[in-house]
Write a protein that holds these residues in place. Structure first.
Motif: not given
Length: 166
Positions: A34-56
């Motif tokens: 089903d082309a309308d199904s959602r993709n999944v993006n993963f953001y692993e919390y590490t020392e390099q984590f970009d906290e802007r993900v939390l605002d996006a």
């Protein structure tokens, strides 16, 4: 095309990371059907984590359970090893946090998924699902479906669902 499911996670032993791969495999399979199904993006919390993900925009948090011992009810309910992620969330935008997913070992009875339950309570976000250790395909399907439904409802209403307390 539906917006992707964004997931912030932490993986200490590799089990949670392995489960994200199962979730991704399920998403790819769902999109093939089903082309309308959602993709999944993963953001692993590490020392390099970009906290802007939390605002996006809306996101889910996936956490393993590591506790300081005890029975998980009267003693031993303080999570360990995920404290850095918790601190990041305390400082970040949890208005966009629309659900919690947790893992653990069912052999630990009351402690199974306890860190996720604590996060759900702390951030007043629904507990979307729990899986054991590295998870399996059925758990990945169930949790993917729950996240998709929760995100769709959030997009429709613009309201973050609160934790349902029994």
């Amino acid at each position: 095309m539906a917006a992707p499911i964004n997931v912030v996670f932490i993986s200490i032993s590799g089990n949670t990371r392995a489960f994200t791969k199962l979730l991704k495999q399920h998403a790819v399979k769902a999109q093939a059907m089903d082309a309308d199904s959602r993709n999944v993006n993963f953001y692993e919390y590490t020392e390099q984590f970009d906290e802007r993900v939390l605002d996006a925009g809306p996101y889910f948090v996936l956490v393993p359970t590591y506790l300081d011992g005890g029975d998980g009810m009267h003693t031993g309910y303080q999570e360990t090893l995920t404290v850095d992620l918790r601190d990041e969330l305390d400082d970040g935008n949890t208005d966009n946090l629309i659900g919690i997913v947790g893992s653990g070992n069912r052999n630990f009875n009351a402690q199974f998924g306890l860190t996720a339950k604590h996060y759900a309570n702390r951030y007043n976000s629904p507990l979307i699902g729990l899986f054991e250790l590295r998870g399996n395909k059925e758990e990945a399907r169930r949790i993917y479906d729950a996240m998709s439904t929760t995100l769709t409802e959030y997009e429709r209403t613009g309201v973050k669902k609160a934790l349902t307390r029994a």
